[in-house]
Design an enzyme around this catalytic site. Structure first.
Site, PDB file in Angstrom:
ATOM      1  N   CYS A 132      88.148 -63.743 -16.417  1.00 43.74           N
ATOM      2  CA  CYS A 132      86.744 -63.409 -16.729  1.00 43.74           C
ATOM      3  C   CYS A 132      86.793 -62.303 -17.767  1.00 43.74           C
ATOM      4  CB  CYS A 132      85.998 -62.983 -15.477  1.00 43.74           C
ATOM      5  SG  CYS A 132      86.038 -64.205 -14.140  1.00 43.74           S
ATOM      6  N   ALA A 133      87.018 -62.666 -19.018  1.00 45.25           N
ATOM      7  CA  ALA A 133      87.572 -61.738 -19.999  1.00 45.25           C
ATOM      8  C   ALA A 133      86.603 -60.718 -20.581  1.00 45.25           C
ATOM      9  CB  ALA A 133      88.215 -62.526 -21.135  1.00 45.25           C
ATOM     10  N   ALA A 134      85.359 -61.120 -20.855  1.00 47.17           N
ATOM     11  CA  ALA A 134      84.438 -60.182 -21.512  1.00 47.17           C
ATOM     12  C   ALA A 134      84.150 -58.984 -20.599  1.00 47.17           C
ATOM     13  CB  ALA A 134      83.138 -60.899 -21.865  1.00 47.17           C
ATOM     14  N   ASP A 191      89.449 -60.056 -13.079  1.00 45.07           N
ATOM     15  CA  ASP A 191      88.463 -58.984 -12.961  1.00 45.07           C
ATOM     16  C   ASP A 191      87.132 -59.686 -12.687  1.00 45.07           C
ATOM     17  OD1 ASP A 191      86.979 -56.701 -13.050  1.00 45.07           O
ATOM     18  OD2 ASP A 191      87.203 -56.348 -15.187  1.00 45.07           O
ATOM     19  N   GLY A 227      86.254 -57.459 -22.724  1.00 48.44           N
ATOM     20  CA  GLY A 227      87.491 -57.630 -23.469  1.00 48.44           C
ATOM     21  C   GLY A 227      88.462 -56.477 -23.475  1.00 48.44           C
ATOM     22  N   GLY A 228      88.120 -55.367 -22.855  1.00 51.46           N
ATOM     23  CA  GLY A 228      89.041 -54.235 -22.857  1.00 51.46           C
ATOM     24  C   GLY A 228      90.387 -54.586 -22.258  1.00 51.46           C
ATOM     25  N   CYS A 288      84.724 -53.988 -10.252  1.00 57.46           N
ATOM     26  CA  CYS A 288      84.186 -52.655 -10.525  1.00 57.46           C
ATOM     27  C   CYS A 288      83.072 -52.352  -9.522  1.00 57.46           C
ATOM     28  CB  CYS A 288      83.689 -52.533 -11.959  1.00 57.46           C
ATOM     29  SG  CYS A 288      82.480 -53.791 -12.450  1.00 57.46           S
TER      30      CYS A 288
END
Length: 441
Positions: A258-260, A321, A262-263, A374
């Site tokens: 779940c990349a965005a 993530d 993108g950090g 998070c």
């Protein structure tokens, strides 16, 4: 852009007095966030055309007032409720917004008292739909000035947090922990940076973080040299830890599920991994691709628009993530507290379990999977490890014992950060959970 209110359609609104525009724009932003449930970041972005017409200092003032008002929304409403015999009508959206931004200036920004009151009254008088509330607003704000110190001294620990959420924190982290969480969310977060390589120059005055990143006291990215050169990106210290837990990824095939935004993708690419960055939202995927180009890491990453629940292939390492309630990010996204419900947490925790099952199926034998959220809600963290233990026997927990995440390791061997914790020489970071697994079969 500032919103057009329904009762103004069809006639020209009276001109606003000189100097009131920053507060008018701030009131529009606050109304959008607090009444129409627009995310703060989106409301600030929508206001850019309006703030662009202002002097830079006035534009910065409009944004600052809006951010402080949203951050201290609960505290502001608590104070105002002590000064009013009855609540405003539900439809009095603009009046509530003006009262909130004026209270923010008087309570927490210590703006000039006369100007804050006078401009609030003038803003309301300038519209026939709100003019009738100008006298009430004047009286409430003048009383607020007189009783300010007593009100601030009496603020309850839980005033700035929705009751259902504060009750959850008491159950999960105890009364003292809940109070510390609420206090941390009242403060503006510092700016943390991650770097594309060890040779990238660190900004002057930066405090080193154990992740390899740095912390700066400023919050304006445009004030920092080197952005255009692509050597760094903004990423909270806690958000930098999950990718580090994968260990040495140089040359490995890594899936960022779940990349965005993108950090973590950029961290993995900077560490030498061959990354597949999977993102469901095409617009967010496009912004990720832009950031990869800016940081000169695009040649190490394949950005794929797709559903992580349908992820395919086999990978040496996977970073999941997962989508979550984001209650750990409230220092940076203060509107989160008021935009989520307890039902959301249940729905998201179910989605996380489904994503964990998919990730386990895509992990090569002997490979490493890091699950992260998070969130500071145990259902989206610690209890997901219990789920994996019962239902995903091919995943063995790999306890966290060393590295920059070790100070946040629990007795169970997972990582848990809370916003009031120190990180290296700095104080405070986002609330994050992370667990590391190895596929055994």
């Amino acid at each position: 852009m500032a919103q057009t209110h329904p009762h103004r359609r069809g006639r020209k609104a009276p001109p606003k007095p000189a100097g009131s525009d920053p507060r008018a724009i701030a009131a529009d932003i606050v109304a959008s966030v607090c009444e129409r449930h627009t995310p703060l970041a989106a409301a600030l972005e929508a206001a850019v055309p309006a703030t662009a017409k202002l002097d830079p200092r006035d534009a910065a003032l409009a944004r600052a007032i809006a951010r402080v008002t949203v951050r201290r929304r609960g505290d502001i409403d608590w104070c105002l409720s002590r000064l009013m015999t009855k609540a405003l009508p539900k439809k009095a959206v603009e009046v509530r917004a003006v009262l909130r931004i004026s209270a923010a200036q008087l309570l927490f920004m210590r703006q000039a008292e006369h100007a804050a009151v006078s401009l609030a009254v003038t803003l309301l008088k300038g519209d026939p739909g709100t003019a009738g509330f100008s006298g009430l607003t004047n009286a409430v704000l003048r009383r607020l000035i007189r009783e300010r110190d007593e009100l601030l001294a009496a603020l309850p620990a839980d005033a700035n947090t929705p009751p259902w959420l504060y009750a959850r924190w008491v159950r999960a982290w105890g009364s003292e922990g809940a109070a510390k969480l609420a206090a941390a969310h009242r403060e503006e977060a510092s700016l943390d940076l991650a770097f594309a390589g060890p040779d990238v120059a660190r900004p002057e005055g930066a405090v080193p973080l154990p992740t390899g990143g740095v912390r700066l006291p400023v919050s304006d990215v445009t004030a920092i040299d080197g952005y255009a050169e692509g050597g760094w990106w903004v990423q909270d210290a806690a958000a930098q830890l999950p990718a580090v837990l994968l260990g040495d990824v140089a040359g490995k095939r890594v899936l960022d599920m779940c990349a965005a935004p993108g950090g973590k993708t950029m961290q993995l690419a900077a560490a030498g991994a061959h990354v597949t960055a999977l993102e469901l939202d095409a617009d967010r995927a496009a912004r990720l691709a832009e950031n990869l180009a800016r940081t000169r890491l695009a040649d190490r990453v394949e950005v794929v628009v797709g559903d992580a629940l349908k992820a395919e292939g086999t990978y040496d390492a996977i970073l999941l993530d997962a989508p979550c309630s984001a209650t750990g990010t409230m220092r940076r996204q203060p509107d989160v507290a008021w935009s989520k419900t307890e039902k959301d947490i249940g729905l998201l925790s179910h989605l996380q379990r489904e994503l964990l099952k998919r990730a386990a199926g895509c992990l090569a034998p002997g490979g490493t999977l890091v699950f992260a959220t998070c969130s500071i809600e145990p259902e989206e963290g610690e209890r997901q490890v219990e789920y994996a233990r019962k239902h995903l026997p091919q995943l063995a927990l790999s306890p966290i014992t060393d590295g920059p995440a070790a100070p946040f390791a629990t007795e169970a061997g997972v990582m848990r950060t809370l916003p009031f914790m120190p990180v290296g020489e700095a104080q405070g970071l986002d609330g994050f959970f992370a667990a590391r697994f190895t596929r055994t079969g």
